[in-house]
Each structure stands twice: as structure tokens, then as C-alpha cells.
Design a protein around this motif. Structure first.
Motif, PDB file in Angstrom:
ATOM      1  N   LEU A  92       5.609  -6.394  18.634  1.00 16.63           N
ATOM      2  CA  LEU A  92       6.030  -4.992  18.659  1.00 16.63           C
ATOM      3  C   LEU A  92       7.453  -4.775  18.153  1.00 16.63           C
ATOM      4  N   ASP A  93       8.132  -5.836  17.750  1.00 15.74           N
ATOM      5  CA  ASP A  93       9.444  -5.621  17.129  1.00 15.74           C
ATOM      6  C   ASP A  93       9.286  -4.874  15.803  1.00 15.74           C
ATOM      7  N   SER A  94       8.087  -4.918  15.209  1.00 19.72           N
ATOM      8  CA  SER A  94       7.860  -4.289  13.901  1.00 19.72           C
ATOM      9  C   SER A  94       7.485  -2.820  14.011  1.00 19.72           C
ATOM     10  N   LEU A  95       8.015  -2.134  15.013  1.00 17.16           N
ATOM     11  CA  LEU A  95       7.827  -0.693  15.104  1.00 17.16           C
ATOM     12  C   LEU A  95       8.647  -0.003  14.002  1.00 17.16           C
ATOM     13  N   PRO A  96       8.448   1.295  13.778  1.00 16.40           N
ATOM     14  CA  PRO A  96       9.073   1.950  12.604  1.00 16.40           C
ATOM     15  C   PRO A  96      10.579   1.787  12.505  1.00 16.40           C
ATOM     16  N   HIS A  97      11.294   1.645  13.635  1.00 17.60           N
ATOM     17  CA  HIS A  97      12.753   1.572  13.572  1.00 17.60           C
ATOM     18  C   HIS A  97      13.268   0.163  13.329  1.00 17.60           C
ATOM     19  N   ASN A  98      12.375  -0.813  13.220  1.00 18.88           N
ATOM     20  CA  ASN A  98      12.806  -2.194  13.001  1.00 18.88           C
ATOM     21  C   ASN A  98      13.545  -2.327  11.670  1.00 18.88           C
ATOM     22  N   GLY A  99      14.656  -3.060  11.686  1.00 19.33           N
ATOM     23  CA  GLY A  99      15.470  -3.185  10.486  1.00 19.33           C
ATOM     24  C   GLY A  99      14.763  -3.855   9.332  1.00 19.33           C
ATOM     25  N   ALA A 100      13.943  -4.858   9.625  1.00 13.82           N
ATOM     26  CA  ALA A 100      13.215  -5.532   8.555  1.00 13.82           C
ATOM     27  C   ALA A 100      12.207  -4.593   7.908  1.00 13.82           C
ATOM     28  N   VAL A 101      11.538  -3.766   8.718  1.00 14.67           N
ATOM     29  CA  VAL A 101      10.574  -2.804   8.180  1.00 14.67           C
ATOM     30  C   VAL A 101      11.279  -1.795   7.285  1.00 14.67           C
ATOM     31  N   VAL A 102      12.382  -1.249   7.760  1.00 12.48           N
ATOM     32  CA  VAL A 102      13.132  -0.258   6.984  1.00 12.48           C
ATOM     33  C   VAL A 102      13.609  -0.859   5.671  1.00 12.48           C
ATOM     34  N   THR A 103      14.144  -2.072   5.724  1.00 11.34           N
ATOM     35  CA  THR A 103      14.636  -2.727   4.511  1.00 11.34           C
ATOM     36  C   THR A 103      13.504  -3.025   3.540  1.00 11.34           C
ATOM     37  N   LEU A 104      12.398  -3.526   4.056  1.00  7.45           N
ATOM     38  CA  LEU A 104      11.268  -3.878   3.197  1.00  7.45           C
ATOM     39  C   LEU A 104      10.720  -2.650   2.476  1.00  7.45           C
ATOM     40  N   LEU A 105      10.559  -1.549   3.184  1.00 11.64           N
ATOM     41  CA  LEU A 105      10.074  -0.329   2.552  1.00 11.64           C
ATOM     42  C   LEU A 105      11.059   0.157   1.489  1.00 11.64           C
ATOM     43  N   ALA A 106      12.348   0.004   1.783  1.00 18.55           N
ATOM     44  CA  ALA A 106      13.363   0.464   0.829  1.00 18.55           C
ATOM     45  C   ALA A 106      13.325  -0.352  -0.457  1.00 18.55           C
ATOM     46  N   VAL A 107      13.240  -1.673  -0.347  1.00 20.32           N
ATOM     47  CA  VAL A 107      13.260  -2.497  -1.563  1.00 20.32           C
ATOM     48  C   VAL A 107      11.957  -2.380  -2.349  1.00 20.32           C
ATOM     49  N   CYS A 108      10.869  -2.005  -1.669  1.00 22.49           N
ATOM     50  CA  CYS A 108       9.599  -1.827  -2.368  1.00 22.49           C
ATOM     51  C   CYS A 108       9.433  -0.416  -2.916  1.00 22.49           C
ATOM     52  N   GLY A 109      10.312   0.491  -2.520  1.00 20.76           N
ATOM     53  CA  GLY A 109      10.226   1.852  -3.011  1.00 20.76           C
ATOM     54  C   GLY A 109       9.066   2.631  -2.439  1.00 20.76           C
ATOM     55  N   THR A 110       8.663   2.343  -1.205  1.00 16.45           N
ATOM     56  CA  THR A 110       7.585   3.085  -0.553  1.00 16.45           C
ATOM     57  C   THR A 110       8.108   3.695   0.742  1.00 16.45           C
ATOM     58  N   THR A 111       7.254   4.432   1.433  1.00 18.96           N
ATOM     59  CA  THR A 111       7.655   5.118   2.655  1.00 18.96           C
ATOM     60  C   THR A 111       6.800   4.642   3.830  1.00 18.96           C
ATOM     61  N   HIS A 112       7.233   5.016   5.030  1.00 18.37           N
ATOM     62  CA  HIS A 112       6.434   4.718   6.214  1.00 18.37           C
ATOM     63  C   HIS A 112       5.041   5.334   6.095  1.00 18.37           C
ATOM     64  N   ARG A 113       4.984   6.540   5.600  1.00 14.36           N
ATOM     65  CA  ARG A 113       3.697   7.229   5.487  1.00 14.36           C
ATOM     66  C   ARG A 113       2.739   6.465   4.578  1.00 14.36           C
ATOM     67  N   GLU A 114       3.257   5.893   3.511  1.00 17.61           N
ATOM     68  CA  GLU A 114       2.403   5.200   2.548  1.00 17.61           C
ATOM     69  C   GLU A 114       2.009   3.804   3.009  1.00 17.61           C
ATOM     70  N   SER A 115       2.924   3.070   3.600  1.00 18.15           N
ATOM     71  CA  SER A 115       2.726   1.631   3.780  1.00 18.15           C
ATOM     72  C   SER A 115       2.723   1.138   5.215  1.00 18.15           C
ATOM     73  N   TYR A 116       3.129   1.977   6.168  1.00 19.38           N
ATOM     74  CA  TYR A 116       3.362   1.427   7.508  1.00 19.38           C
ATOM     75  C   TYR A 116       2.080   0.994   8.217  1.00 19.38           C
ATOM     76  N   LEU A 117       0.969   1.703   8.011  1.00 16.02           N
ATOM     77  CA  LEU A 117      -0.270   1.302   8.677  1.00 16.02           C
ATOM     78  C   LEU A 117      -0.647  -0.138   8.331  1.00 16.02           C
ATOM     79  N   ASP A 118      -0.498  -0.517   7.068  1.00 19.33           N
ATOM     80  CA  ASP A 118      -0.847  -1.883   6.669  1.00 19.33           C
ATOM     81  C   ASP A 118       0.137  -2.894   7.254  1.00 19.33           C
TER      82      ASP A 118
END
Length: 485
Positions: free
Chosen positions: A433-459
Motif C-alpha cells: 500500500l505504499d504505492s497509493l497515489p501520493h507515493n513519490g515513486a508513483v508520482v515520479t514514474l508518471l511524470a517521466v512517462c508523460g502520463t497521468t493518474h487517470r490514465e495509468s494508475y489502475l494498472d
């Protein structure tokens, strides 16, 4: 009032950290709010409890943060990580693009490269590969997360991740604690994640969904310079993204064999130190007061990883000596990249120490220990909850073990439970559960991939949380019936 204060302090910490406020400021403020509600002395808690606990964390684990960041930066600037990723994609090709990204991430992170370094290398390469294969860009963050942030972080025996190192001083274990269960958990996470990603890719192809806009690129430069990304990221792992583009990158890359050699050195030296060299050494001097009156079981695990990373750094420098045009800049960037993360996590640990010292925390302790299912279940829930609230696997894990580690060791001794099993359950539990939306790794990964929580977070949830929880349940069930192996 004390329990209300804990909830108010924790709520403030979570809410403002999610908005990009520095944990260096938030953690002591939140701790003092909790102490004030309990009527406890504020200055004493700040200078003695908060700072004392944070300082102990830095004293124990700063060598791992420093060496891990240095190693990652050397591997990045020398072109070694790029060489390994290119080799994987070349051998597996576009028909297995998803697998290529996952395995490339797994290989470099299990070998000791920071996952943030892997993010910034794999994202641009993954975009090129996914575009060529016609796989939706939105699936790329989950593929990178599966390879870098799941089984190689918490389950594979011997992984040099900081999460795998944190339980060692508490339980007297090694990085290879419960190897059989760790391998089983790794297989479950990998198989479940690949199944989900393959299913998602198949459904996208049937729907005629392609990669996306042809001119889309990964905004890695913007991500590295984004202050909000930086503040969130530095509580998640041991590398400050702001340093990713500092230093000087090599003009040529080593061959795959040379690039992979330092990663192999990490694993082999770690294994030899843990199981062969340290057990044969006479370390009775550690009992002397000047060494802190400690034991090998309390420091041996950290020593093993320190020696392994040091050996790998020396090998990487020897291989790439002529390939690193700005060695001093590379080393400076790597060293600097370790400072903010270790202090950020130490601040979270200090907050946890203040909370654990409050009288009201006894209610929390009793609730956790009273959870049905035994110590493995309650330990898993405690690390899950704290990692989720802090958005940090390492921070949540340390807070949990600081507060409850001695209690679990006492319980283990009473019922004959192997501490290695506690180690593996705690680490895997911190990586769910560390990988919830506010997790730093999640935020960074979405940023470097150029996607958003809405697009990629479910996967990301499916490969990073659901798969890890399935593996955790399997480890708890099997460990409860047959013990550690």
C-alpha cells in the motif's frame, strides 16, 4: 485527546506532503502537534525523541543511501544502465516489448541501481519500444513499476534495497532472510503482473488502441526539475531526482557483459559476506562500549550490503574509468543525491518515534497486537498501514519496527517463530500500500512517462499493490504452516 492529536498530526503530514510540502518541515511540526494534544513537553520531544530517533536512522542507514546513490549515478553516467536496457530490448524485440521493459528494470534494480535512475533511463527507451510495438503509452508506467518497484525491492533474497536492509538490525537477519519464501513471492508478483499487463495489452489491441500521439515524448527533464515531484520522491527512495542530470554522461557505452558485471558483483559479494565471511569473523570486540555494545547480528546485514555496494562501485569505476569524462561531477552528484532522501525518511522516522512515545500510542499498540491471525498478520497490517499513510515503504517500515520490533521479537521467541520470516513479511508488507497515489515513486514514474493518474494508475495498482498483496498472503499462509525456508 492524545489519540486525536496523533490523528491530527498524521492527517496534516499526509495532506501537506501530498501537496509537495517538505517533509523536513512537516514531520517535526506534525510530531509537536501530536505531543501538544497529549500535554507532553514539546522541546524535549523535538530535541530528544524526534532528533534522537532520526539521528539513529541516519547513523544506521546513511552508508546505504550514500553508496546506493553513488552506484546508481556511476552506472547511469557510464551508460551501463542504458546498455543493459538496450540489450534486453534488442534480444526480446518489439514482440515482447512489455517483457523487455520489465526484465530490464528488474535486472538493474536487483543489482543495486536506484529505481529512480532506472526510471529516467527506461522511460525514454520504453516509449520508443512501445511506439514501435503499438502498445498504449498508458501501460508503460505499470511495466516499469513491475520490474523496478515490486519483487526486486521487497521479495528477492539478497536485494540491496533499503527496504530489505531496514529489518536487519531489528531482527538480526541478513539480506537473504527466508530465501525460499522470497523467491516464491517474487514469482507470484512477476507472474501476476505479466498476466495483467498481457491482458491489458490484448484488450487494447482488440479495441484498436495504439501508442498515442506520434510526437509524444517522455518529459524527463521537466520531471527532474519539478519541485513537487522532488519533494514526494525523496521520501520514497534513496535518490534525489534533481541530481539525475548533473554529472557528465559518457559518449560511448560499455558492452552488455561489462555493464552487467558490477550488478553481478553486488549479488555475489552480498551473498559471500552474509553467509560465508562474516559468520567466520571474530567480532567479539563489538561488545565493547566504544563500539556501542552491539552484536554481529545487529550490524552484519548492513555491513554485507555496504561491502557489496563498495565492491561494485570499484568494479564499475575500473571498467568505465576512461568512459567517465567528468568523474568528480558524477561522484558529487551521486553523493548529493543521497542527502535529501535520507534526511526526509529520517524525519518521518522521528515523527513516528514521537507518536510511539505518547501514552495514547498504547491503544494503537494493543489494537495492532490484538489483530486476529497471529504476529505475521498483525505485522503485515502495521507495515501496510504506515507505509500507506506516509507514502514511503522505508519510512513506514522503520516507524513500525521502531515501535513494535522488540515486541515482535519477544513474541517470536515465545512461539518459536524464525525472525527471518518476520523480516520477509515486514518488507513485503511495506511494499504494497505504499504505492497509493501520493507515493513519490508513483508520482515520479508518471511524470517521466508523460502520463497521468487517470490514465495509468489502475494498472500500477494491479501490478504494484494487488500482486504484492497476493504474494504477501501466500507467504503468511505458507510461513504459518511450515515456517521459514
Amino acid at each position: 485527546m492524545g489519540l486525536i492529536g496523533i490523528l491530527v498530526g498524521l492527517g496534516l503530514l499526509v495532506a501537506l506532503a501530498f501537496r509537495g510540502w517538505s517533509v523536513l518541515l512537516l514531520a517535526p511540526i506534525a510530531a509537536l502537534i501530536a505531543a501538544a494534544f497529549a500535554g507532553e513537553p514539546l522541546l524535549a520531544h523535538w530535541t530528544q525523541t524526534f532528533m534522537g530517533s532520526g539521528a539513529r536512522f541516519i547513523a544506521q542507514f546513511f552508508p546505504l543511501f550514500l553508496l546506493g546513490a553513488l552506484f546508481g549515478k556511476i552506472m547511469d553516467d557510464s551508460g551501463s544502465v542504458t546498455s543493459i536496457a538496450e540489450f534486453m530490448t534488442e534480444k526480446l524485440g518489439t514482440r515482447r516489448a512489455m517483457l523487455a521493459v520489465v526484465l530490464a528494470g528488474a535486472f538493474v534494480t536487483y543489482g543495486g541501481v536506484s529505481l529512480f535512475v532506472a526510471f529516467f533511463v527506461l522511460a525514454p527507451m520504453g516509449i520508443a519500444l512501445f511506439r514501435q510495438a503499438g502498445i498504449p503509452r498508458r501501460l508503460m508506467p505499470a511495466a516499469i513499476a513491475l520490474g523496478t518497484s515490486t519483487f526486486t525491492m521487497s521479495a528477492l533474497p539478497g536485494t540491496p534495497s533499503i527496504q530489505n536492509a531496514i529489518p536487519m538490525p531489528f531482527f538480526g537477519t541478513t539480506p537473504f532472510a527466508a530465501p525460499g519464501l522470497g523467491i516464491l513471492a517474487s514469482v507470484i508478483m512477476l507472474a501476476f503482473g505479466l498476466w495483467w499487463l498481457g491482458r491489458a495489452e490484448g484488450r487494447a489491441r482488440l479495441a484498436g488502441e495504439g501508442f498515442g500521439p506520434a510526437d509524444a515524448t517522455a518529459p524527463v527533464d521537466a520531471a527532474a526539475e519539478d519541485p513537487i515531484v522532488r519533494e514526494r520522491a525523496t521520501t520514497a527512495h534513496e535518490f534525489d531526482p534533481a541530481e539525475i542530470h548533473n554529472g557528465v554522461h559518457a559518449y560511448t557505452k560499455p558492452s552488455f557483459g561489462l555493464a552487467a558485471l558490477p550488478l553481478v558483483v553486488v549479488v555475489v559479494v552480498n551473498l559471500l559476506m552474509s553467509l560465508v565471511i562474516l559468520p567466520q569473523m571474530d567480532v567479539s570486540f563489538l561488545a565493547e562500549p566504544r563500539w556501542g555494545g552491539t552484536t554481529l547480528s545487529a550490524v552484519g546485514g548492513v555491513w554485507s550490503v555496504v561491502v557489496a555496494l563498495t565492491a561494485a562501485i570499484l568494479v564499475a569505476l575500473a571498467i568505465n574509468w576512461r568512459r567517465l569524462p567528468g568523474l568528480r561531477a558524477t561522484l558529487d552528484a551521486g553523493a548529493n543525491a543521497s542527502v535529501l532522501p535520507v534526511f526526509s525518511v529520517a524525519s518521518l522516522v522521528g515523527f513516528g518515534a514521537v507518536v510511539a512515545a505518547l501514552p495514547a500510542f498504547e491503544l494503537v499498540r494493543e489494537w495492532v497486537l490484538g489483530i486476529e491471525g497471529g504476529p505475521l498478520v498483525s505485522l503485515a497490517i502495521a507495515t501496510n498501514v504506515l507505509a500507506a499513510l506516509t507514502g514511503s515503504a522505508s519510512g513506514g517500515l522503520t516507524i513500525a519496527l521502531d515501535a513494535l520490533g522488540p515486541t515482535y521479537m519477544k513474541l517470536a521467541a515465545e512461539i518459536g517463530l524464525d525472525p527471518a520470516l518476520l523480516h520477509r513479511v515486514a518488507v513485503i508488507g511495506s511494499g504494497t500500500l505504499d504505492s497509493l497515489p501520493h507515493n513519490g515513486a508513483v508520482v515520479t514514474l508518471l511524470a517521466v512517462c508523460g502520463t497521468t493518474h487517470r490514465e495509468s494508475y489502475l494498472d500500477i495498482v494491479m501490478v504494484g499493490i494487488v500482486g504484492a498483496i497476493v504474494a504477501l498472503v501466500a507467504v503468511i499462509l505458507l510461513g504459518s504452516f511450515v515456517g521459514s525456508f
